[in-house]
Scaffold this active site. Structure first.
Site, PDB file in Angstrom:
ATOM      1  N   ARG A  17       0.848  -1.186   0.000  1.00  0.00           N
ATOM      2  CA  ARG A  17       0.000   0.000   0.000  1.00  0.00           C
ATOM      3  C   ARG A  17       0.882   1.233   0.000  1.00  0.00           C
ATOM      4  NH1 ARG A  17      -4.696   2.449   0.381  1.00  0.00           N
ATOM      5  NH2 ARG A  17      -4.947   4.303   1.651  1.00  0.00           N
ATOM      6  N   HIS A  44       0.491   4.995   0.933  1.00  0.00           N
ATOM      7  CA  HIS A  44      -0.499   5.690   1.744  1.00  0.00           C
ATOM      8  C   HIS A  44      -0.059   7.134   1.981  1.00  0.00           C
ATOM      9  CE1 HIS A  44      -3.729   5.618   4.900  1.00  0.00           C
ATOM     10  NE2 HIS A  44      -2.988   6.577   5.430  1.00  0.00           N
ATOM     11  N   CYS A  88      -9.051   6.623   5.662  1.00  0.00           N
ATOM     12  CA  CYS A  88      -7.589   6.482   5.704  1.00  0.00           C
ATOM     13  C   CYS A  88      -7.102   5.439   6.711  1.00  0.00           C
ATOM     14  CB  CYS A  88      -6.950   7.838   5.950  1.00  0.00           C
ATOM     15  SG  CYS A  88      -7.365   9.025   4.648  1.00  0.00           S
ATOM     16  N   GLU A 147       0.091  15.402   3.936  1.00  0.00           N
ATOM     17  CA  GLU A 147      -1.149  15.606   4.682  1.00  0.00           C
ATOM     18  C   GLU A 147      -2.236  16.297   3.857  1.00  0.00           C
ATOM     19  OE1 GLU A 147      -4.030  15.555   6.850  1.00  0.00           O
ATOM     20  OE2 GLU A 147      -2.318  14.853   8.030  1.00  0.00           O
ATOM     21  N   ARG A 195      -4.010  15.583   1.100  1.00  0.00           N
ATOM     22  CA  ARG A 195      -3.714  15.706  -0.339  1.00  0.00           C
ATOM     23  C   ARG A 195      -2.636  16.752  -0.585  1.00  0.00           C
ATOM     24  NH1 ARG A 195      -9.701  16.257  -2.473  1.00  0.00           N
ATOM     25  NH2 ARG A 195     -10.632  14.693  -1.133  1.00  0.00           N
ATOM     26  N   ASP A 245      -6.605  18.303  -5.685  1.00  0.00           N
ATOM     27  CA  ASP A 245      -5.613  17.435  -5.082  1.00  0.00           C
ATOM     28  C   ASP A 245      -4.240  17.997  -5.413  1.00  0.00           C
ATOM     29  OD1 ASP A 245      -3.954  15.136  -4.450  1.00  0.00           O
ATOM     30  OD2 ASP A 245      -5.767  13.924  -4.589  1.00  0.00           O
ATOM     31  N   ARG A 263      -1.355  16.209  -4.416  1.00  0.00           N
ATOM     32  CA  ARG A 263      -0.375  15.175  -4.087  1.00  0.00           C
ATOM     33  C   ARG A 263       0.519  14.842  -5.268  1.00  0.00           C
ATOM     34  NH1 ARG A 263      -4.136  10.737  -1.442  1.00  0.00           N
ATOM     35  NH2 ARG A 263      -5.547  11.590  -2.977  1.00  0.00           N
ATOM     36  N   LYS A 320      -2.653   6.664  -8.117  1.00  0.00           N
ATOM     37  CA  LYS A 320      -1.516   5.876  -7.633  1.00  0.00           C
ATOM     38  C   LYS A 320      -1.230   4.709  -8.584  1.00  0.00           C
ATOM     39  CE  LYS A 320      -2.250   7.004  -2.759  1.00  0.00           C
ATOM     40  NZ  LYS A 320      -2.872   6.539  -1.503  1.00  0.00           N
TER      41      LYS A 320
HETATM   42 ZN   LIG Z   1      -8.215  10.771   5.632  1.00  0.00          ZN
END
Ligand SMILES: [Zn+2]
Length: 422
Positions: A247, A249, A265, A294, A296, A334, A336, A363
């Protein structure tokens, strides 16, 4: 306006400012990013004391570099302090792997960052302040969800991967960001000059060298890094014949640590850990890669503002407005940008993820786009989704997240499912 300060110089209010924007580092070693050996690549040196040795922009420790400066300002830390690396060597050897020198494969971390004490003994002995940007250690992790899974018979302690007290045995690695600017620019499809200029301007001019020192290609950005939790033998990660459950994350402190129920999450994270333990017990290996991005990568202030905007909007908290509310506050849905995420998988030598415990299409696309094969995708079981998080998961599935079940339609997304602000 120069005034070099040497090791041992204590900070005083009257000391001249040390500009970093002028060349002159005649003693600096060369970095050949992507070279096949540590010796050819050369160490990454971000020391602030011996200016002549510096050959990067920024300093070590990621976001904590600012706290380090504060400690120096407060007189609590000597800026000349050199780390004593006795007994700090990694508990597990990671690599080197072919990916470390594949062009463009790794641009946001230093693959040699864990082994500097071994790889650069000559340079360290010559007085260069070379610091590890990666540390690898062992831990026992204990989570109530894992203890519960044992009680319910889903997990069985084997005394090796999982102890009877509920502790899972892991190898864990912490990684600081080390950006090779030409490679990062290429990853985002912009010119290196544009990247340098925007990084300089949007940080309020924090690093003048970004625009004045085109010869310095490595940047140690003041941002969070990532932590890896490996279940089983770390060497197996690089063997595509060994089943890998993984994963990737992104940090969500509210849920991950404090159990806030507005998102999936923590339940997805603990489900992934359960899957990783089971995978390791089947003779495979498990990996949780945890990225400090944190909310996104928008941060918690923005995230909490979005929560309020979602719950106060006319019609209540609905999945059809989930992304729109974020965009209203943050300007994007987003931040990220998963483009840099697969670097750590390359660092671990991974060629194939047999079971990807993630529903995120971003991802998945980033991993596959990085040339890593993905087998099965593992969704979060329905019973683990908190009621208030139904809004998030419906919105994400409608936006393209993987789901083995039906995708919610437009009418379904309009139904308010989130709690109010109570
Ligand atoms: Zn969350």
């Amino acid at each position: 306006m120069v005034a070099e300060s040497g090791p041992g110089t204590s900070p005083t209010p009257n000391r001249h400012i040390r500009l970093t924007s002028h060349s002159g580092a005649v003693d600096a070693l060369t970095i050949r990013w992507g070279a096949a050996t540590a010796k050819d690549r050369g160490p990454v040196i971000g020391t602030t004391t011996t200016r002549a040795h510096r050959h990067v922009i920024g300093t070590h420790s990621g976001s904590y570099s600012v706290y380090r400066a504060l400690a120096v300002a407060a007189g609590a830390l000597s800026p000349a302090h050199r780390a004593d690396l006795t007994n700090t060597a990694p508990t597990d050897v990671i690599g080197p792997y072919p990916q470390w020198s594949e062009p463009g494969a790794i641009v946001s971390l230093d693959p040699w960052g864990a082994m500097v004490a071994d790889a650069f003994t000559t340079e360290l002995a010559a007085g260069y302040d070379i610091r590890p940007t990666i540390a690898v250690t062992k831990a026992h992790v204990m989570l109530p969800e894992i203890t519960d899974a044992i009680a319910r018979g889903r997990l069985n302690p084997d005394g090796r991967t999982l102890l009877s007290n509920g502790a899972a045995l892991v190898t864990k690695a912490a990684i600081e960001p080390v950006w090779y600017l030409p490679g990062v620019a290429a990853r985002f499809g912009c010119s290196e000059n544009a990247l340098r200029r925007v990084l300089f301007e949007e940080t309020g001019g924090m690093y003048p060298e970004l625009v004045t020192r085109g010869d310095l290609e490595v940047f140690l950005p003041p941002i969070g890094g990532q932590t890896l939790y490996i279940f089983g033998d770390a060497r197996d990660l690089a063997d595509p014949a060994v089943e890998l459950t993984a994963r990737v994350h992104d940090e969500c402190n509210g849920s991950d640590v404090f159990g806030s129920d507005i998102c999936t999450c923590r339940p997805y994270l603990t489900h992934a850990i359960e899957e990783c333990i089971q995978g390791a017990q089947r003779g495979g290996v498990g990996l949780v890669a945890y990225y400090r991005k944190e909310g996104r990568a928008l941060g918690e202030v923005t995230k909490f503002l979005v929560y309020n905007a979602r719950k106060r909007q006319a019609g209540g908290d609905t999945a059809d407005q989930y992304f729109a509310r974020t965009e209203c506050v943050a300007g994007v849905q987003d931040m990220r940008f998963q483009e840099l995420m697969p670097d750590v998988l390359h660092w671990l030598g991974i060629r194939k993820v047999h079971r990807l415990v993630s529903m995120s299409n971003m991802k998945y696309d980033a991993i596959v786009g990085a040339g890593i094969e993905v087998g099965e995708r593992v969704n979060i079981p329905d019973e683990l989704i908190p009621a208030d998080a139904r809004v998030e998961i419906d919105a994400k599935m409608a936006a393209g997240y993987f789901t083995p079940g039906p995708v919610p339609d437009a009418d379904e997304l309009k139904i308010a499912k989130g709690r109010g602000l109570i």
